[in-house]
Write an enzyme that holds these catalytic residues in place. Sequence first.
Site, PDB file in Angstrom:
ATOM      1  N   PHE A  23      76.758  17.289  57.482  1.00 20.93           N
ATOM      2  CA  PHE A  23      77.403  15.918  57.601  1.00 20.93           C
ATOM      3  C   PHE A  23      78.965  15.771  56.879  1.00 20.93           C
ATOM      4  O   PHE A  23      79.761  15.462  57.948  1.00 20.93           O
ATOM      5  CB  PHE A  23      76.829  15.163  56.393  1.00 20.93           C
ATOM      6  CG  PHE A  23      77.310  13.806  56.054  1.00 20.93           C
ATOM      7  CD1 PHE A  23      76.859  12.768  56.443  1.00 20.93           C
ATOM      8  CD2 PHE A  23      78.178  13.493  55.297  1.00 20.93           C
ATOM      9  CE1 PHE A  23      77.350  11.213  56.659  1.00 20.93           C
ATOM     10  CE2 PHE A  23      78.745  12.185  53.989  1.00 20.93           C
ATOM     11  CZ  PHE A  23      78.057  10.963  55.258  1.00 20.93           C
ATOM     12  N   ARG A  79      93.631  39.613  59.681  1.00 20.56           N
ATOM     13  CA  ARG A  79      93.145  38.988  58.309  1.00 20.56           C
ATOM     14  C   ARG A  79      91.846  39.429  58.655  1.00 20.56           C
ATOM     15  O   ARG A  79      90.635  39.915  57.497  1.00 20.56           O
ATOM     16  CB  ARG A  79      92.702  37.467  57.941  1.00 20.56           C
ATOM     17  CG  ARG A  79      94.260  36.516  57.869  1.00 20.56           C
ATOM     18  CD  ARG A  79      94.543  37.019  56.274  1.00 20.56           C
ATOM     19  NE  ARG A  79      93.825  36.424  55.235  1.00 20.56           N
ATOM     20  CZ  ARG A  79      93.944  36.935  54.012  1.00 20.56           C
ATOM     21  NH1 ARG A  79      94.529  37.608  53.631  1.00 20.56           N
ATOM     22  NH2 ARG A  79      92.755  36.315  53.059  1.00 20.56           N
ATOM     23  N   HIS A 103      95.178  36.848  39.937  1.00 18.88           N
ATOM     24  CA  HIS A 103      95.782  35.773  41.357  1.00 18.88           C
ATOM     25  C   HIS A 103      96.066  34.889  42.015  1.00 18.88           C
ATOM     26  O   HIS A 103      95.314  34.403  41.856  1.00 18.88           O
ATOM     27  CB  HIS A 103      96.013  37.028  41.812  1.00 18.88           C
ATOM     28  CG  HIS A 103      94.919  37.093  43.005  1.00 18.88           C
ATOM     29  ND1 HIS A 103      93.992  37.864  42.518  1.00 18.88           N
ATOM     30  CD2 HIS A 103      95.237  36.834  43.981  1.00 18.88           C
ATOM     31  CE1 HIS A 103      93.212  37.540  43.810  1.00 18.88           C
ATOM     32  NE2 HIS A 103      93.534  37.279  44.754  1.00 18.88           N
ATOM     33  N   ASN A 109     101.428  39.655  50.936  1.00 17.75           N
ATOM     34  CA  ASN A 109      99.701  40.684  50.788  1.00 17.75           C
ATOM     35  C   ASN A 109      99.768  40.879  51.890  1.00 17.75           C
ATOM     36  O   ASN A 109     100.530  41.224  53.119  1.00 17.75           O
ATOM     37  CB  ASN A 109      98.909  38.682  51.929  1.00 17.75           C
ATOM     38  CG  ASN A 109      97.629  39.362  51.478  1.00 17.75           C
ATOM     39  OD1 ASN A 109      97.272  40.244  52.224  1.00 17.75           O
ATOM     40  ND2 ASN A 109      97.231  37.574  50.424  1.00 17.75           N
TER      41      ASN A 109
END
Length: 332
Positions: A307, A20, A165, A75
Site C-alpha cells: 500500500f 555500495r 555514527h 565513507n
Amino acid sequence: MSELRRDPISGSWVVLSRERGLRPSDFTPRFSKTEASFCPFCPGSEDATPPELLALRAPDAPADVGRWTVRAFPNRFPALRVEGELERTAEGPYDRVSGIGAHEVIVETVRHDETLADLGLPALGEVLWAWRERILDLGRDLRLAHVQIFKNHGPEAGATILHEHSQVIALPVVPRDVALEREEQQAWFGRKERCLTCDIVRHERRDGERLVFENARYAVLCPWAPLSPFVLWIVPKGHSSHFEAIERHELESLAEALRLALRKLDKALERPAYNFALHSGPLRGAASPSLHWRLEVAPTLTVPGGFERGTGSWLNSTPPEEAAAFLRKVRE
C-alpha cells in the site's frame, strides 16, 4: 562511477552506486557491540578508515591517532564521490547526472558500546557541532545542491557497523520530497505571511496533546500525521531556517532535547532501532522567513508494504496523541 537517474513519472532521483555493493551486508552486520572483534571506528583503528576530514580533540593531540571525541571521514563505500566532473545528460526521456557528491561518516563517541542517548550533554553538543561544520564545509563546493545528515541506529534500521555514527550525503540535485516540503512551507507563507512550522509549534505548545517535552529553545512533539508510530520532531521554538546557523550557546538545549527524546524512546520501546534525518534550509541559502529546520526521529517499528509503495500514503496504527501521552509518562 555512480550516477543519479531521475524517474520521469514520479520526479524522484535514484542514486545507482555499484560501489555500495562492496560494503558489509545490511542483513548480517559484521560488527556487534558485544563481540571482541576489530572495529574500524574505535580509537587506535584510524588507519582502517580514510583520512579524517574533521576531528574534535584536545589541542595537543596528533591527527589520526586517538584522543578524539568526534571524528568525520569519507565513507569507504561511498554512494557518491567528490572527484570528477558534474555532467548532466539525457537518454531519450531519461535524465542522468554523474555521481558527484560526498558520502561521509561521523563517529559520535570513542566508546564502542556507548549510544547517542548515553552521551553527556557536552559530548552530544560536540556531535551536533560536527554536523554543522560538515554542512558548512560541503556548502563551499558549488556543484552540490543538498546535504543530508542522517543516522541509522541498529541493524533493523540499516546500520552495518554498530559503533555509534551518523552519516552525511551531499547531492548535486535537490531530492523531490525535500523540494515538495519546501514548496508547501513557502506556499503557506505566501498565503499567511507566517512560517508554517512556527504556527505548528505555537499550536502544539498551546494544545499540549502531542507535545512531549520543551525547554527554553526546543520543543519535542509527535507530529500531526506521522508516517509510522512514535515519530518525534525536535524543533526550534524560535524561527530558524538553517540548522548550520546554530550558535555554540544553543547546543546544550538541543542536546538536552535530543537526548531526552532518545531516552524516552529507549525506555518506552525497549531500545528500538531508529532512523533520524535533519530537515534544513537550502544549501548556501540565505535565512528564510518561510522555512524552519527540524530533526525527525523515527523508530523502526513497522515495515512499509505494498500500500505504501503503491500510493505514497502510510498506514499508522498508533495515533500521535496516544504516543505523546505515553512518552510524557516515561521517566528517563
